[in-house]
Enzyme design. Structure first.
Site, PDB file in Angstrom:
ATOM      1  N   CYS A   2      -3.040   1.312  -1.499  1.00 16.54           N
ATOM      2  CA  CYS A   2      -3.431   0.268  -0.579  1.00 16.54           C
ATOM      3  C   CYS A   2      -3.169   0.693   0.848  1.00 16.54           C
ATOM      4  CB  CYS A   2      -2.648  -1.019  -0.892  1.00 16.54           C
ATOM      5  SG  CYS A   2      -2.721  -1.509  -2.643  1.00 16.54           S
ATOM      6  N   ARG A  55      -5.934  -4.192  -0.338  1.00 16.84           N
ATOM      7  CA  ARG A  55      -5.509  -3.889  -1.698  1.00 16.84           C
ATOM      8  C   ARG A  55      -6.560  -3.135  -2.488  1.00 16.84           C
ATOM      9  NH1 ARG A  55      -4.432  -7.792  -6.941  1.00 16.84           N
ATOM     10  NH2 ARG A  55      -3.200  -6.288  -8.130  1.00 16.84           N
ATOM     11  N   ILE A  59      -2.680  -2.135 -10.940  1.00 12.65           N
ATOM     12  CA  ILE A  59      -1.823  -2.740 -11.954  1.00 12.65           C
ATOM     13  C   ILE A  59      -1.779  -4.246 -11.719  1.00 12.65           C
ATOM     14  CG2 ILE A  59       0.567  -2.906 -12.790  1.00 12.65           C
ATOM     15  CD1 ILE A  59       0.874   0.064 -12.230  1.00 12.65           C
ATOM     16  N   GLY A  81       1.459   2.053  -2.876  1.00 17.76           N
ATOM     17  CA  GLY A  81       1.938   3.052  -3.819  1.00 17.76           C
ATOM     18  C   GLY A  81       2.030   2.528  -5.234  1.00 17.76           C
ATOM     19  N   GLU A  82       2.794   3.220  -6.029  1.00 16.45           N
ATOM     20  CA  GLU A  82       3.020   2.841  -7.425  1.00 16.45           C
ATOM     21  C   GLU A  82       4.472   3.128  -7.789  1.00 16.45           C
ATOM     22  OE1 GLU A  82       0.845   1.281  -9.083  1.00 16.45           O
ATOM     23  OE2 GLU A  82      -1.071   1.809  -8.146  1.00 16.45           O
ATOM     24  N   SER A 366      -3.125  14.812 -10.337  1.00 15.86           N
ATOM     25  CA  SER A 366      -3.319  16.096  -9.688  1.00 15.86           C
ATOM     26  C   SER A 366      -2.021  16.901  -9.738  1.00 15.86           C
ATOM     27  CB  SER A 366      -3.779  15.884  -8.234  1.00 15.86           C
ATOM     28  OG  SER A 366      -4.222  17.091  -7.644  1.00 15.86           O
ATOM     29  N   GLY A 367      -2.096  18.185  -9.395  1.00 17.63           N
ATOM     30  CA  GLY A 367      -0.984  19.098  -9.636  1.00 17.63           C
ATOM     31  C   GLY A 367      -0.139  19.455  -8.439  1.00 17.63           C
TER      32      GLY A 367
END
Length: 646
Positions: A2, A55, A59, A81-82, A366-367
């Protein structure tokens, strides 16, 4: 994922800035096109704050609207974020404190954790985050940024109060005439990015990774560090146990990074990092979609290898190809999304692969972070190669150093002697080394020799003085290159397309395992194999042809295109740019001509200046406006959701 914009008034007159805040928020529409929320916080005769939010619902899509209130409205928060361990934290808060919740998302968990645990709650969060909480009882703002700087948070303070935002462009909309910071420009020309905590506009600062802050109206923003990456290499007689533990913690990290109420995909390149993430992710979702990017230039495209890996893993990969015209057309918009210039050509393919992914999913894995954690960069072999000369007596090293100064440039052995007789604290300042100080003295109109890269690295070296040289290099990269380049491009290029990018390697539990690896399990003494422990841990998980494959990482054929397809375009930028007041663009034109003739590879230097010229046109001259056209979202009409705590 967001976009937040929060204003805390210094005068109790926040409402007077509400319309300006709401308008500035629209610069963050791409970060959260699903909903818009703007909330005024008033207490009696005082208008304390305006919290605004865009937003992207990931989740608890139907609920968890922001700005979010909690504890009878005592707290109001904007959060980007998460939090991947939010389920476990929620259960702990209920069990220990009887906390109540009215949503099923992670935002409310942050508020409850702060309510019961105070600032120390930040240390329990496992994820990527930047948030601001207004406490209407104590009349102060508190906020934090995740340990590694995955999510951005800018702030500025003026006579009206303090402003906090996910991207600088929202702050520039409120204070547009801030001058360019000359020290930031000097660092950019060396490092190809502007190092934290500064930005390229004076008076706009970034909260550093692993920091929280407090702000009380009329005061200053007071940041404090709550997390520092603690490398502690430990000898081991049982490396196989370390390999097993790496695989276990990575699998667990990937598992919780896949928590989502919307589709999750993954980027897939030709290297071990992204391939490992996909291999582990498919254990939880065998139908996961993957995305890769490439070109028609030999030696640069990763599509063939990625497709081979996808077949081995039995997943679908969706490729996209780009050419020089795509790069030239997209660059202004890419730089607008960046806020500050980052002269990493890999931004361009990342922008396009994110665009393709956003057509199919809302989240990608992603890595990023693997190289800094596990010792993946080629330059990490340098301490091994320099051991013979570093072990010589000091008088002999001083003699060799003097000899290196008289050896002509380009003669074999000169660089080896220079590096081997120079302490690591002076010779290593990260992966990108663009213009030397001598070159900058020619390039910059107002060159200041007192501004050096050591201004950035010296405090970091002081923090890691006890480590071996490989671990020191990792530490420097983690706090410079990773957060200044890698994570900036990851966040901005994905968010440009309203796509959430998650990085399972950049997890505190993964770091705790990586931090204890001894140097020989990062770079082997024989053969100089990088990320040795990680490669052994993933043997059998990723395709055999990938285990020891060299890293490419979405490379870009800028070197080739600047000689041919992009030459006229580059000349036009240099001729038309008003950045000539700051830089000698004629000098850069000479570098471009020498590059075109094949006399030297000046592509990185030329590209660095081209990116700055476009940035200057957007943010200083305002002769280019590459902002995307979009339908503006309506403000939420429903009440902001929050729980009530008795």
């Amino acid at each position: 994922m967001c976009g937040l914009l929060t204003f805390v008034s210094a005068t109790g007159n926040a409402g007077a800035r509400r319309d300006a805040i709401a308008e500035a928020l629209e610069n963050l529409h791409h970060r959260g096109p699903d909903e818009t929320g703007v909330v005024d916080i008033s207490d009696g005769d005082s208008d304390d704050a305006v919290l605004a939010f865009k937003r992207l619902a990931i989740i608890d899509v139907e609920n968890s609207h922001q700005p979010m209130r909690y504890a009878d409205g005592r707290y109001t928060m904007t959060f980007n974020g998460e939090i991947y361990n939010y389920i476990e934290l929620r259960e702990q808060l209920i069990a220990e404190h009887g906390a109540t919740f009215v949503t099923d998302g992670d935002s409310e968990v942050i508020l409850a954790a702060y309510h019961y645990w105070g600032p120390e709650a930040v240390k329990r969060l496992r994820g990527m985050f930047a948030f601001v909480i207004w406490d209407s009882v104590e009349r102060k703002a508190f906020g934090a940024r995740d340990p590694y700087g995955i999510k951005p948070l800018y702030y500025m303070v003026d006579e009206h109060g303090a402003y906090f935002a996910s991207e600088k462009k929202a702050l520039l909309a409120l204070s547009p005439d801030r001058p360019v910071d000359p020290a930031g420009l000097s660092h950019y020309l060396t490092l190809q990015y502007v190092p934290e905590p500064d930005s390229l506009h004076q008076g706009i600062t970034r909260l550093e990774c692993g920091h929280w802050f407090e702000y009380q109206p009329g005061g200053e923003v007071r940041p404090s560090r709550y997390y520092r990456a603690d490398f502690r290499p430990t000898p081991t007689d049982n490396p196989e146990a370390a390999f097993r533990r790496i695989q276990e913690v990575l699998r667990e990290s990937v598992r919780i990074h896949m928590r989502s109420d919307v589709p999750v995909g993954a980027f897939l390149s030709s290297g071990i990092d992204s391939t490992a993430v996909v291999a582990l992710a498919r254990e939880f979702n065998p139908k996961i979609l993957t995305f890769t990017v490439g070109y028609d230039v030999p030696g640069y495209s990763e599509i063939d290898v990625a497709q081979e890996s996808a077949r081995w893993l039995d997943v679908t990969t969706i490729p996209t190809k780009i050419g020089p015209s795509d790069m030239m057309e997209a660059l202004p918009r890419i730089i607008w999304h960046l806020d500050d210039p980052v002269a990493d050509p890999a931004l361009v393919p990342l922008y396009f692969v994110a665009k393709k992914a956003s057509e199919h999913v809302t989240v990608v894995l992603s890595g990023e972070g693997s190289d800094e954690f596990f010792g993946g960069y080629g330059i990490y072999r340098e301490p091994l190669s320099l051991r013979p000369i570093e072990r010589l007596p000091s008088p002999l090293k001083r003699g060799l150093r003097a000899l290196s100064r008289v050896i002509p440039e380009g003669v074999k052995g000169k660089s080896f002697l220079e590096r081997g007789t120079t302490p690591i604290e002076e010779r290593y300042y990260g992966n990108a080394r663009i213009f030397t100080e001598a070159e900058k003295s020619r390039l910059m109109r107002s060159y200041d020799p007192s501004v050096r890269y050591t201004d950035v690295t010296k405090p970091l070296y002081a923090e890691c003085a006890h480590l071996d040289d490989i671990a020191k290099m990792q530490y420097i990269d983690l706090y410079t290159w990773l957060r200044g380049d890698i994570l900036v491009k990851a966040d901005r290029m994905s968010m440009a397309h309203s796509l959430e990018l998650r990085v399972p390697f950049l997890d505190k539990e993964v770091f705790e395992v990586a931090a204890t690896l001894p140097p020989e399990l990062k770079v082997t003494p024989r053969g100089g194999i990088r990320k040795y422990a990680l490669r052994r841990a993933l043997d059998g998980v990723v395709p055999p042809q990938i285990v020891n494959r060299p890293k490419l990482g979405f490379p870009t054929p800028t070197r080739v295109w600047l000689k041919q397809d992009m030459y006229d375009w580059a000349v036009e930028i240099l001729e038309k740019s008003a950045a000539g007041d700051l830089l000698d663009l004629g000098y850069v034109r000479g570098l471009l001509e020498a590059h075109r003739r094949g006399e030297a590879d000046h592509s990185r230097k030329v590209w660095t200046v081209l990116v700055f010229c476009v940035w200057h046109a957007i943010f200083v001259e305002r002769s280019i406006d590459p902002r995307p056209e979009q339908a503006q979202s309506a403000l939420l009409t429903k009440p902001v959701v929050g729980s009530v705590v008795s």
